[in-house]
Every structure is written in C-alpha cells, then in structure tokens.
Design a protein around this motif. Structure first.
Motif, mmCIF file in Angstrom:
data_model
loop_
_atom_site.group_PDB
_atom_site.id
_atom_site.type_symbol
_atom_site.label_atom_id
_atom_site.label_comp_id
_atom_site.label_asym_id
_atom_site.label_seq_id
_atom_site.Cartn_x
_atom_site.Cartn_y
_atom_site.Cartn_z
ATOM 1 N N UNK A 359 0.878 -1.181 0.000
ATOM 2 C CA UNK A 359 0.000 0.000 0.000
ATOM 3 C C UNK A 359 0.912 1.226 0.000
ATOM 4 N N UNK A 360 1.488 1.529 -1.163
ATOM 5 C CA UNK A 360 2.552 2.521 -1.235
ATOM 6 C C UNK A 360 2.081 3.922 -0.868
ATOM 7 N N UNK A 361 0.869 4.302 -1.244
ATOM 8 C CA UNK A 361 0.436 5.667 -0.948
ATOM 9 C C UNK A 361 0.310 5.886 0.556
ATOM 10 N N UNK A 386 2.706 0.440 -10.452
ATOM 11 C CA UNK A 386 1.625 -0.533 -10.643
ATOM 12 C C UNK A 386 0.372 -0.128 -9.880
ATOM 13 N N UNK A 387 0.550 0.254 -8.615
ATOM 14 C CA UNK A 387 -0.609 0.627 -7.812
ATOM 15 C C UNK A 387 -1.252 1.908 -8.333
ATOM 16 N N UNK A 393 -8.299 6.550 -7.829
ATOM 17 C CA UNK A 393 -8.104 7.925 -7.387
ATOM 18 C C UNK A 393 -6.903 8.601 -8.049
ATOM 19 N N UNK A 394 -6.100 7.832 -8.743
ATOM 20 C CA UNK A 394 -4.948 8.414 -9.437
ATOM 21 C C UNK A 394 -5.419 9.011 -10.748
ATOM 22 N N UNK A 395 -5.058 10.269 -10.971
ATOM 23 C CA UNK A 395 -5.489 10.979 -12.168
ATOM 24 C C UNK A 395 -4.406 11.027 -13.240
ATOM 25 N N UNK A 468 6.229 11.054 -11.183
ATOM 26 C CA UNK A 468 5.243 11.882 -10.488
ATOM 27 C C UNK A 468 3.871 11.238 -10.631
ATOM 28 N N UNK A 469 3.200 11.038 -9.502
ATOM 29 C CA UNK A 469 1.843 10.493 -9.482
ATOM 30 C C UNK A 469 0.929 11.535 -8.840
#
Length: 713
Positions: A359-361, A386-387, A393-395, A468-469
């Motif tokens: 759960x990297x975030x 990957x996540x 929720x990632x844009x 960048x995420x």
C-alpha cells in the motif's frame, strides 16, 4: 590513506539562500588555477579506470568466475571507450578543436590513448592466458585452445562446423569484381591467405570470412564427447581450424582473425529534423559502419596483410592492436552464464524488502522512503507505478525514461495505466547511448497504448530520473514523487549502487511538476523551491556551495564537503574545489571513474583527497554533502560533475530532508566508503592510483560487503 570524515550528523536542510549567480567562474583568465598541469585529461583518466576493473580480475580474493566477469567488463569498457571517447578526440582533431583545460592537443591525446590502451590490452591477455584460463581449467572449467583438442573433440567440432556454421557463412574472395566488403562494428572476421585457383580459374590471394551475429561466439562441447562437464571453445578457433573446408581445391596459407571497432556516436542535427525518432531510425541503420577507430588482429598476422586491412579501414599504424588470443575476448562472459557453480561466484543475496509496500500511498504518507539499491529492493518503485495504474483515485502519471531494460515492467505498468484512463506522460530519451533502438521500440508501444510520449528538449538529453503520481485524496490533489540517481531498470538496480527517494513533500512535488511542464510544454525556467536543476541552477548551485564552504574556512569556521559521483571534469568546479582547498576546506571525493582534478598538489589541493571504489557492484550513486558550519545540506542527484551533466543535460538534484534519512545516506554512502580499505584506490598528485590496504592496526573494511551484511543479512 583518506581519513574518515568527522561530519556532523545530517539534519533537515536549512533553506540557506545561495545567490544563483554566485561563483559564475571563481577564477580570472590568468589565474594560476587554470594551469594545464593542474587538470588531468579526461579520456586518459577514463582509460585508467579499466586498469582498476582489471585488478579485480587479478585478485585471488574474488571468486573465480567473478574474476572472469571483471576481465570481460574491462574488455567491453575498452570497446566503448574507442567507440565514444577516442572517436570524440579524433573528431576534435579533424576539426582543429583547441585543447581543453589540460592543454593537450587532440593529436597528443590520441597518441597517449594508443600507448595506454596497448598496455591495457597486454595486461588483459596476460590475465587471460597466464592466470584465469589455467585457474578455470584447474577448477574444471576449460576453454580449450586448438592445440589442446584431442581427436574426439576435433571430430565433433568438424561436424559441428559443417552442420551448424558453414551453411550460414559467405566467404568472399577479394578481386576486382569483389571489393573489400563492409565490416560491421566489433564483428568477428577471418582474413584468409589462399594459393591456387578456384572453379572459375581465378587465382586465389585473399578472402574474408565474416561470422554472422547469429552464431554463438562460445561453443560448449557435450560432456560425452569432451569428457568434461564444462568444456568450451571459441567460435574464432573453430573458424580458423576448419577454414580450408570453405575453399576446396585451394591451399590455405594462413587464417587470421580480426575485428574493427568503429565510431558509434550518433550525430543528429536536431535543429534541422522535423521528427527526431525518424532521424534516429535512419542513423541507426548505418551506425555499425561508421568511421573505423581500432583494428584488433591476430598477433601472428603478416605485416602485408595488416597493411591491406589498414588501407581498407583508413587507419594509421598506431590504430593496430596485435592480440595474443581471441580478438573478441569479452565474449567469454558467456561461460559465466553457462557454468552453474555457486562456489565460483559471489554468494547470492536478497535485497531488503520495504514494509508496507503493498500500500505505497499510505506508506509514503507516513514519511519519506529512502532506497539504497541494490541492498534495498527495487520493488517499491515498481509497486508505486503498478498501484498508481490500478488506483481509481490516481489521475495522472508522469515519468522520465532513460534506460529501462528489455520487457520492462515499468513500461507495462504505464501502458496499463493509460488503458485504465489515466493521463500518462512519458519523457523518453531516445538518445540514451546504445539504447536508442530499444527506446524507440518501447516509445512506439507507449504511444500505441495512448501514452503521451515526449522526446525531451532539443539539444539537451533528459537524464533526470523522475516519477510523479497525482492522486485525488478527498478535496485535494496530492503529488507522490520518486527521484533517483539511477535508471528505472530492474536489472541494473541489482548490479549498481543507487539512491532513490519516494516522497509526498508538497514543495518537491511542485518542483517536479514544473520540471515536467518544461519538458512536455514550453514552460519557462521558473524558480524551484527544493530541487537544483541542470542546465539552469545545478551548476551555479554546486559552485556557490563550494564557495560557501571556502568562506566558512576563511572565517575560521569548520568547513568540509564530501561528494560521491561517477566522474568529475567540469573545469569551473575543479577550480572552485582547488580554491576551497587553498582556503582550508577539507574535501573528500569518491569518484568511480574519470577525475581531472589532481589532489595533494602542494599549495593547491593539499586538503583534497580522491578515492575510487571498485567492487562487486558498479558504484553509480551521486551524493553531495556540504558541512555549512554545522547545518549541513545533503543532496542526491542524477548528475555527475561533468560538463555535459551540469551544462548540457536535463538533470535534477534533490535534498534528503528527514534527519534520520539524511544521516543514513551520510553513514551508508559516504562515511562507509571513506572507511573502505579493501576496494579503494587513492588518486595521487601525479594522476596515478594507489590501491589501499588495511594498515597494521586497522580492521579490513569493504563498504559494499558491510552494506550487504547490514541490510541484506
């Protein structure tokens, strides 16, 4: 011996204001620090690095097959040196380029390159013929020369030649209707001297046999034939042994293997092309046939044959290297892969895993993550991508790609992210040397999946390592960033030492966003809060911080800097370091390869120490530590202190802000390496390196072994 630093514990970086224009050039044109005697030649210094690599092959303390690997690395490095560095000097000679800071004209540099390279080649083949080949044979790994084949081996090899090799060969006799053929860069070839007449009555003289790249350069003999489980022969030996079968009815008077090394630097006038990708594809077609730089030829080849080859390749006499063994010695690296003998290799290791990487975030929101590869696994970086690709929720995802390796999981994750509707931008550097073709391939794949692919900035290679995420979290957008000193390449992450940082720091995220805006659009060079960036602020920032240490020293305050990098040659940085040393700054530099600075020169660089570490892993991390009177600044970067990195590339240099992580970098990547007395070489004032050894009262210390035991144990 270089002493271990008494650096104060690293703390969070204080926002010390350093004028961007500070120390634009610390010296006037007539300054004695410009004396050419104080600046070593970069090419010759780079060439000397390969002697340090070769020393690993000669070291009995290194496992036997690893010693073979180091020998092959030194050979491959020498190939690349001629393809790029020597070719660059030759280009400078052709265009009457004035000497650099060392004052050596290109013609002089080329002569010295030849002399030093000849020494290296002799040392490589002595190591192979007199040390490694006999030691391998004693260990049951035999690479058999022609005069050691028994009758059964010879019969099998002759049959192998007839069945597997000869059908794909196209020998070419040289006559007015058959001019000298094109010879591919670094390909294996045999020049054959013939006597007699062929089926058409043509008198034989010379013929060329080119070995296609489809043929294996190392052939393993079946145990039931050879009697040994690990018996090998070079393809070149088989070709020479049975070359007469390709010329029936003619007498073979001699067969001599040769190889030509060519300039491999692709030159594309980026201002004139409308599509860089198409231009590079065109250039790649002819890369293997560019200007010849070096001719390797069998030691016993007659002079007239050598002269004929030189004439055809338009090479001077000093470009000849007579070889006491196979001309493609680096191909013996296949033995390393084919022989599964764990006791002859380094013990395997398992990189340390990051807790919470599933759960990297959430993990990064808890605090910054520092990764020290290869001791820390590369998996968290891959997991982050990957996540992000799967997270609703990632844009957006933005990433630079310089080298990724074959079948890259990073590329696949970006493809999946685009398919999942994310806005994905990949800044692909097509001009990553020797990876141009691979990068064109995965750039096409990314575009086909809907990724916005950008090829960087005309005139500036994008060498920065950034990810960048952008993720929506409640009512706000949060940026997650990975910055590194190495490539997004899972293979090199297990073979190179590199530092990576994963953070959600808002200012770093904003800085990285602005850099991506510059790369993908036409954004101006705006002021960054945390990062230093080439070609805008990194060069001036490094110079200013060196001068700041000098001011501390002149004021009687503690003054110290430590920097670790791959290479150092930028003249203004070198002169700034000299001036800082004269002011009393204590300077330790850990420079793996080329270093044009001369330490220990009385009155100039008395306070500078330079060491090179050569060990199991390729040292690749760039770390800069500035003492700053007890309030230190610590940076990691994608850039060496080279002219190209500081002035002609897009690079990023990022601070390590959390005190505990900064202290870890200082301990693991700086102090640890300054304490190494097993794999360290110290640069002397005369430009030569001296290998260090533990003093009588000192404990042996290997920096890499220490990290393996501490982090992977």
């Amino acid at each position: 011996m270089s002493r271990r630093p008494s650096a104060a514990p690293a703390r969070a970086t204080r926002r010390t204001r350093v004028p961007a224009s500070a120390v634009a050039d610390a010296t006037a044109p007539d300054d004695p620090l410009r004396d050419p005697a104080l600046h070593a030649n970069r090419e010759l210094s780079q060439l000397d690095f390969n002697f340090r690599v070769l020393a690993q092959a000669q070291d009995p303390a290194v496992p036997l097959l690893e010693r073979l690997r180091f020998l092959c690395i030194s050979c491959t490095n020498l190939d690349e040196f001629f393809e790029i560095r020597a070719a660059t000097v030759r280009h400078a000679l052709d265009f009457n380029t004035p000497p650099g800071p060392d004052g050596l004209p290109p013609a002089v540099v080329l002569r010295r390159i030849h002399d030093r390279a000849a020494e290296l080649v002799q040392a490589q083949y002595r190591c192979w013929n007199e040390v490694l080949r006999p030691a391998l044979a004693q260990a049951g790994v035999r690479v058999l020369a022609r005069d050691h084949w028994n009758a059964r081996q010879t019969r099998w090899l002759r049959a192998y030649f007839r069945d597997e090799i000869m059908p794909v060969l196209s020998p070419l006799g040289l006559d007015p209707a058959h001019p000298f053929p094109k010879i591919l860069n670094k390909s294996l070839n045999i020049v054959v001297v013939l006597k007699g007449r062929d089926a058409f009555g043509r008198a034989g003289h010379l013929a060329i046999v080119r070995a296609p790249r489809s043929l294996p350069r190392i052939i393993q003999l079946p145990p039931k034939v050879s009697g040994g489980e690990h018996d090998f022969v070079f393809l070149s030996a088989v070709l020479s042994a049975f070359v007469d079968e390709m010329f029936p009815g003619m007498e073979v008077k001699g067969a001599y293997q040769f190889r030509v090394t060519r300039n491999s630097e692709l030159i594309v006038d980026e201002e004139e092309v409308e599509n860089l990708a198409l231009a590079l594809r065109d250039e790649l077609v002819g890369r293997g046939y560019l200007r010849a730089m070096r001719l390797e030829i069998a030691r016993n080849c007659p002079k007239p044959i050598v002269r004929t080859l030189l004439e055809n390749f338009e090479l001077p006499e000093e470009a000849v290297y007579r070889i006491d063994g196979p001309v493609n010695l680096n191909r013996v690296i296949q033995v390393y892969d084919l022989v599964q003998r764990p006791e002859l290799k380094y013990p395997p290791f398992q990189p340390r895993k990051l807790a919470g990487s599933d759960a990297m975030f959430e993990r990064v929101r808890e605090g910054d993550v520092l990764l020290h590869h290869p001791f820390d696994a590369f998996a968290p970086v891959l997991e982050l991508v990957k996540q992000a690709a799967e997270d609703p929720n990632v844009l957006a995802i933005k990433q630079t790609l310089y080298r990724t390796g074959k079948d890259s999981a990073i590329v696949e994750a970006l493809v999946q992210a685009a398919r999942n509707g994310k806005d994905v931008t990949a800044v692909v550097e097509l001009r990553a040397r020797f990876d141009e073709e691979a990068n064109l391939g995965f750039a096409d794949r990314l575009q086909e999946a809907g990724v916005q692919v950008v090829y960087g900035v005309v005139g500036y290679k994008t060498h920065a390592k950034m990810l960048l995420v952008v993720r929506r979290e409640g009512r706000q957008l949060r940026r997650y960033v990975h910055l590194g000193t190495g490539n997004y390449h899972a293979g090199t992450a297990r073979a190179y030492t590199d530092i990576g940082l994963i953070t959600a720091d808002p200012q770093i995220g904003s800085d990285v966003h602005q850099v991506f805006q510059q790369l993908s659009g036409l954004a101006p060079a705006t002021r960054l809060e945390r990062l230093l960036q080439s070609p805008f602020t990194l060069h001036a920032g490094v110079l200013a911080r060196i001068e700041r240490e000098a001011r501390h020293a002149r004021a009687g305050r503690p003054a110290r800097l430590v920097a670790k990098m791959n290479a150092l040659n930028e003249p203004q940085v070198v002169r700034a370091l000299y001036a800082a040393s004269q002011a009393g700054v204590s300077i330790d530099l850990i420079v793996r390869g080329a270093c044009t600075l001369r330490p220990g020169v009385p009155g100039v660089s008395d306070n500078i120490r330079v060491r090179s570490i050569v060990g199991r892993f390729l040292e690749h991390s760039r770390v800069y530590w500035f003492g700053n009177d007890g309030d230190p600044e610590l940076f990691c970067a994608s850039a060496d202190w080279l002219e190209r990195n500081l002035l002609r590339r897009v690079e990023v240099c990022f601070p390590i802000l959390p005190p505990e992580l900064a202290a870890r970098v200082v301990d693991e990547a700086l102090d640890n390496y300054l304490a190494d007395n097993l794999n360290a070489w110290e640069l002397q004032a005369d430009g030569r390196y001296r290998r260090l050894a533990p003093e009588a009262d000192a404990m042996p210390h290997s920096a890499q072994a220490t990290l393996l035991a501490r982090l992977c144990g």
